[in-house]
Design a protein around this motif. Structure first.
Motif, PDB file in Angstrom:
ATOM      1  N   PRO A  85      86.428  10.583  65.448  1.00  0.00           N
ATOM      2  CA  PRO A  85      86.489   9.274  66.128  1.00  0.00           C
ATOM      3  C   PRO A  85      87.043   9.369  67.550  1.00  0.00           C
ATOM      4  O   PRO A  85      86.528   8.724  68.470  1.00  0.00           O
ATOM      5  CB  PRO A  85      87.417   8.454  65.225  1.00  0.00           C
ATOM      6  N   GLY A  86      88.084  10.191  67.735  1.00  0.00           N
ATOM      7  CA  GLY A  86      88.645  10.346  69.073  1.00  0.00           C
ATOM      8  C   GLY A  86      87.646  10.947  70.048  1.00  0.00           C
ATOM      9  O   GLY A  86      87.559  10.520  71.206  1.00  0.00           O
ATOM     10  N   ALA A  87      86.875  11.936  69.588  1.00  0.00           N
ATOM     11  CA  ALA A  87      85.878  12.575  70.444  1.00  0.00           C
ATOM     12  C   ALA A  87      84.775  11.589  70.841  1.00  0.00           C
ATOM     13  O   ALA A  87      84.344  11.549  72.002  1.00  0.00           O
ATOM     14  CB  ALA A  87      85.281  13.787  69.743  1.00  0.00           C
ATOM     15  N   LEU A  88      84.320  10.788  69.886  1.00  0.00           N
ATOM     16  CA  LEU A  88      83.255   9.823  70.177  1.00  0.00           C
ATOM     17  C   LEU A  88      83.736   8.751  71.156  1.00  0.00           C
ATOM     18  O   LEU A  88      83.023   8.401  72.104  1.00  0.00           O
ATOM     19  CB  LEU A  88      82.766   9.178  68.885  1.00  0.00           C
ATOM     20  N   LEU A  89      84.954   8.252  70.930  1.00  0.00           N
ATOM     21  CA  LEU A  89      85.458   7.178  71.783  1.00  0.00           C
ATOM     22  C   LEU A  89      85.712   7.652  73.212  1.00  0.00           C
ATOM     23  O   LEU A  89      85.328   6.975  74.177  1.00  0.00           O
ATOM     24  CB  LEU A  89      86.748   6.599  71.188  1.00  0.00           C
ATOM     25  N   ILE A  90      86.348   8.813  73.366  1.00  0.00           N
ATOM     26  CA  ILE A  90      86.609   9.279  74.733  1.00  0.00           C
ATOM     27  C   ILE A  90      85.305   9.662  75.424  1.00  0.00           C
ATOM     28  O   ILE A  90      85.147   9.479  76.635  1.00  0.00           O
ATOM     29  CB  ILE A  90      87.608  10.456  74.743  1.00  0.00           C
ATOM     30  N   GLY A  91      84.330  10.163  74.649  1.00  0.00           N
ATOM     31  CA  GLY A  91      83.035  10.487  75.231  1.00  0.00           C
ATOM     32  C   GLY A  91      82.335   9.251  75.781  1.00  0.00           C
ATOM     33  O   GLY A  91      81.845   9.235  76.913  1.00  0.00           O
ATOM     34  N   MET A  92      82.314   8.177  74.967  1.00  0.00           N
ATOM     35  CA  MET A  92      81.668   6.942  75.415  1.00  0.00           C
ATOM     36  C   MET A  92      82.446   6.297  76.563  1.00  0.00           C
ATOM     37  O   MET A  92      81.842   5.794  77.520  1.00  0.00           O
ATOM     38  CB  MET A  92      81.552   5.971  74.237  1.00  0.00           C
ATOM     39  N   GLY A  93      83.777   6.318  76.469  1.00  0.00           N
ATOM     40  CA  GLY A  93      84.581   5.703  77.517  1.00  0.00           C
ATOM     41  C   GLY A  93      84.438   6.396  78.855  1.00  0.00           C
ATOM     42  O   GLY A  93      84.258   5.744  79.891  1.00  0.00           O
ATOM     43  N   LEU A  94      84.501   7.743  78.846  1.00  0.00           N
ATOM     44  CA  LEU A  94      84.365   8.485  80.098  1.00  0.00           C
ATOM     45  C   LEU A  94      82.951   8.373  80.664  1.00  0.00           C
ATOM     46  O   LEU A  94      82.763   8.326  81.881  1.00  0.00           O
ATOM     47  CB  LEU A  94      84.734   9.954  79.873  1.00  0.00           C
ATOM     48  N   THR A  95      81.955   8.319  79.778  1.00  0.00           N
ATOM     49  CA  THR A  95      80.578   8.149  80.248  1.00  0.00           C
ATOM     50  C   THR A  95      80.423   6.833  80.995  1.00  0.00           C
ATOM     51  O   THR A  95      79.870   6.785  82.104  1.00  0.00           O
ATOM     52  CB  THR A  95      79.605   8.199  79.066  1.00  0.00           C
ATOM     53  N   LEU A 134      94.676   3.749  71.307  1.00  0.00           N
ATOM     54  CA  LEU A 134      95.290   3.252  70.071  1.00  0.00           C
ATOM     55  C   LEU A 134      94.959   4.146  68.889  1.00  0.00           C
ATOM     56  O   LEU A 134      95.814   4.444  68.042  1.00  0.00           O
ATOM     57  CB  LEU A 134      94.824   1.819  69.801  1.00  0.00           C
ATOM     58  N   VAL A 135      93.698   4.596  68.822  1.00  0.00           N
ATOM     59  CA  VAL A 135      93.290   5.483  67.727  1.00  0.00           C
ATOM     60  C   VAL A 135      94.037   6.813  67.801  1.00  0.00           C
ATOM     61  O   VAL A 135      94.526   7.332  66.784  1.00  0.00           O
ATOM     62  CB  VAL A 135      91.759   5.717  67.773  1.00  0.00           C
ATOM     63  N   GLU A 136      94.158   7.373  69.004  1.00  0.00           N
ATOM     64  CA  GLU A 136      94.827   8.664  69.155  1.00  0.00           C
ATOM     65  C   GLU A 136      96.300   8.588  68.763  1.00  0.00           C
ATOM     66  O   GLU A 136      96.844   9.521  68.174  1.00  0.00           O
ATOM     67  CB  GLU A 136      94.703   9.167  70.602  1.00  0.00           C
ATOM     68  N   LEU A 137      96.962   7.477  69.102  1.00  0.00           N
ATOM     69  CA  LEU A 137      98.377   7.339  68.770  1.00  0.00           C
ATOM     70  C   LEU A 137      98.606   7.187  67.265  1.00  0.00           C
ATOM     71  O   LEU A 137      99.718   7.423  66.780  1.00  0.00           O
ATOM     72  CB  LEU A 137      98.970   6.135  69.507  1.00  0.00           C
ATOM     73  N   ARG A 138      97.556   6.821  66.531  1.00  0.00           N
ATOM     74  CA  ARG A 138      97.677   6.648  65.089  1.00  0.00           C
ATOM     75  C   ARG A 138      97.076   7.800  64.294  1.00  0.00           C
ATOM     76  O   ARG A 138      97.086   7.786  63.068  1.00  0.00           O
ATOM     77  CB  ARG A 138      97.005   5.337  64.660  1.00  0.00           C
ATOM     78  N   THR A 139      96.528   8.788  64.997  1.00  0.00           N
ATOM     79  CA  THR A 139      95.899   9.926  64.338  1.00  0.00           C
ATOM     80  C   THR A 139      96.883  11.095  64.279  1.00  0.00           C
ATOM     81  O   THR A 139      97.439  11.477  65.312  1.00  0.00           O
ATOM     82  CB  THR A 139      94.633  10.362  65.106  1.00  0.00           C
ATOM     83  N   PRO A 140      97.110  11.681  63.101  1.00  0.00           N
ATOM     84  CA  PRO A 140      98.100  12.760  62.980  1.00  0.00           C
ATOM     85  C   PRO A 140      97.811  13.957  63.881  1.00  0.00           C
ATOM     86  O   PRO A 140      98.698  14.494  64.525  1.00  0.00           O
ATOM     87  CB  PRO A 140      98.010  13.144  61.493  1.00  0.00           C
TER      88      PRO A 140
END
Length: 489
Positions: A199-209, A244-250
Motif C-alpha cells: 500500500p505504501g508503494a502504491l500511494l507514494i507512486g501515485m502521489g509523486l506521479t 498516515l498509512v506509513e505512520l501506522r505500518t510496522p
C-alpha cells in the motif's frame, strides 16, 4: 574469490555501478533539441524524455531503497542494471518517439542505483571505510555528470544520438559484469525478512506521479488552470494519505518517524531546497552555452563542446569529496553542510551577475561542484549516523527522492520564467535569463540562511582530539551504537 580481496575491490565496483545514474542523466537535457529534430517531434514533446525518466525514477527510488534493506541486495542491483541496459538498447534502436520513450522509462531505474550501492557499502565495507564510501557514492552522480555531459556531446555530435545510447548500453554491460564478479553474493543473513509495504508503494507512486506531472506540465497548461490545480490537489491528498498509512505500518516503505531526528530533517530539507535552486543554475548555464550570440547572452558553443561546460562541476565535486574525507575527523557534518550550501549560494549569485563569458560560466560550475560535493557527501553521512542499519536504504532513498523532486521544481520554475520571456526568434530574452538565475540564487540563499539559523540553535558538541586513542574509541563506540538505534517514537 577470497572475502578480503572482494572487500578491497568492493568500493570501486559500487562507485562504477553508481556512475550509471550519471551516464543516464547525461543523455537527457543536452539531447532534447537533437531528439526533437531526429524523431520529428516538437521541443515540448521532446521534453517528455526528461519527464518520463524523472517520473519513473521518483517512484522507483523509494521502492528500491526499501528492497535494499532486505536480504537480496546484489540481486536487486543486478536486476536494476539489466533493466536499465534494456532501456538503453530500446532507446538506441527506437524507430519512433513512442518506442524511444519506452526506453527512457526503463532507464528511470537509474535514480535508485545510488541508494542500493550505499546499502551494500554499509553492509560489507569495514567500519573504517564506511563513512568515506557513503560520501563517495553520494557525490558520484555529480562528479560523473562532468564527464558524462562532454562525452555525450562528443558522441552525439560525431556519430548521432543513437550512438550515445549504444555507448550507455555498453557501459551497462560492463557494469553488470563488474557487479556480478565483485559484489558479495546473497542472501544477506543479517538483513531482516519483512513483508513489503505494497500500500505504501502504491500511494507514494501515485502521489509523486501526480505531483511531478503538475510540476512538469504546469508551465504549459498554465499554473492556474484546472488541470494543474487538480493534479496538485490530487497529489497533496494522496501523499497525505500515504503519510498516515506509513505512520501506522510496522515496517513502512519509508519510516517517517526518522524525520523527527534533527540530522535527518536537516539533510532532507537541504536536499529538496538545494536540488531545486541548483538545477536552475545548471540548466540555465547549459542553455547560455548553446544559445546564439544574437540573443545578447549566448556563447554559441556547438554540441561537441557544450558538454564540457559541466567538466568543472565534476572536478569541483571530486575534489570536495576528498576534502570532506580529510576534515571530517575535526569538523562536524552539519558545519560541512553549511559551508557547502554557502558555496552553492555564492556560485548562484555569481552566475546571476556575470554569465556573458565562457570563463564566468566555468567558474560558476566549479563553485557548484565544490559546494554540491560537500553537501552531497555530508547529507548521507548525517542520515547514516542517525538511522538504524535496517532503515538505511529507505532513509537514503527518500533523500534521493527529495533531490529529484527538488530538481523537477527547479526545472519547472526556470521553464515557466523562460516561457514568459521569449524573443521573436523564440529564444529566451536576457531579462528572462537573469530572472531565472535570480530566483535560483534566492532559493540557495534561503536554504543557506535556514542552515545558519539551525546551526546557531543547535548546541555544540565537544571536539574529539584525533590524537587521543581513548577518545576515538569512545566516539566510535557511541557512533556505532547510535547508528543501530531506532529513534524513539
Amino acid at each position: 574469490m577470497p572475502e578480503t580481496t572482494t572487500r578491497s575491490n568492493l568500493l570501486g565496483a559500487l562507485i562504477y555501478a553508481a556512475l550509471t545514474s550519471a551516464v543516464v542523466s547525461s543523455l537527457g537535457m543536452l539531447l532534447v533539441p537533437t531528439i526533437s529534430d531526429e524523431l520529428h517531434v516538437d521541443v515540448s514533446a521532446a521534453q517528455w524524455m526528461l519527464t518520463i525518466n524523472l517520473l519513473v525514477g521518483a517512484i522507483a527510488t523509494p521502492i528500491m531503497g526499501r528492497l535494499s534493506d532486505g536480504p537480496h541486495k546484489k540481486r536487486l542491483l543486478l536486476c536494476s542494471l539489466l533493466t536499465i541496459l534494456l532501456g538503453s538498447v530500446v532507446a538506441a534502436a527506437a524507430p519512433n518517439f513512442t518506442v524511444f520513450l519506452i526506453g527512457r522509462t526503463l532507464q528511470g531505474l537509474s535514480y535508485g542505483i545510488v541508494p542500493v550501492t550505499i546499502a551494500l557499502a554499509r553492509r560489507y565495507l569495514t567500519d573504517s571505510k564506511i563513512q568515506f564510501g557513503i560520501s563517495s557514492l553520494s557525490v558520484t552522480v555529480t562528479t560523473g555528470l562532468g564527464v558524462g555531459y562532454p562525452l555525450t556531446g562528443i558522441l552525439a555530435d560525431l556519430f548521432g544520438f543513437r550512438f550515445a545510447f549504444w555507448f550507455a548500453a555498453l557501459f551497462l554491460t560492463t557494469t553488470v559484469l563488474v557487479v556480478w564478479r565483485v559484489v558479495p553474493a546473497g542472501p544477506d543473513e543479517r538483513a531482516p525478512r519483512r513483508r513489503f509495504d505494497v500500500p505504501g508503494a502504491l500511494l507514494i507512486g501515485m502521489g509523486l506521479t501526480a505531483l511531478l506531472v503538475a510540476v512538469s506540465e504546469g508551465s504549459r497548461w498554465g499554473w492556474t488552470s484546472l488541470w494543474t490545480i487538480g493534479y496538485f490537489v490530487t497529489a497533496g491528498t494522496i501523499l497525505a494519505a500515504w503519510s498516515l498509512v506509513e505512520l501506522r505500518t510496522p515496517h513502512a516503505l519509508i519510516d517517517l518517524r526518522v524525520l523527527r531526528n534533527g540530522d535527518v530533517l536537516v539533510a532532507n530539507g537541504t536536499a529538496i531546497g538545494l536540488g531545486a535552486a541548483m538545477y536552475v543554475g545548471l540548466s540555465i548555464g547549459s542553455l547560455i552555452a548553446q544559445s546564439p550570440t544574437s540573443t545578447g547572452y549566448g556563447i554559441a558553443l556547438p554540441l561537441f563542446w557544450a558538454g564540457f561546460v559541466m567538466l568543472p562541476l565534476s572536478i569541483g565535486s571530486f575534489g570536495a569529496n576528498r576534502l570532506v574525507r580529510v576534515v571530517a575527523r575535526w569538523v562536524r557534518m552539519r558545519t560541512l553542510l553549511l559551508l557547502g550550501a554557502g558555496l552553492v549560494t555564492a556560485s548562484s549569485a555569481l552566475l546571476w551577475w556575470a554569465h556573458n563569458e565562457l570563463w564566468e560560466i566555468l567558474v560558476g560550475m566549479f563553485g557548484f561542484g565544490i559546494g554540491m560535493g560537500m553537501t552531497y557527501a555530508a547529507m548521507p553521512a548525517l542520515i547514516a549516523r542517525s538511522v538504524a542499519d535496517t532503515e538505511l536504504g529507505s532513509a537514503v532513498s527518500f533523500n534521493q527522492v527529495l533531490r529529484t523532486v527538488g530538481g523537477s521544481f527547479g526545472s519547472a520554475v526556470s521553464g515557466a520564467v523562460l516561457a514568459a520571456h521569449l524573443a521573436p526568434d523564440l529564444h529566451p530574452t536576457e531579462a528572462g535569463i537573469k530572472l531565472a538565475l535570480a530566483l535560483g540564487a534566492l532559493g540557495c540563499a534561503v536554504v543557506f540562511a535556514a542552515l545558519i539559523v539551525n546551526r546557531l540553535m543547535t548546541p555544540g558538541k565537544p571536539t574529539v582530539n584525533p590524537g587521543n586513542s581513548e577518545s576515538r574509541s569512545s566516539t566510535a563506540t557511541q557512533f556505532h551504537t547510535r547508528r543501530r538505534r531506532r529513534p524513539p517514537l
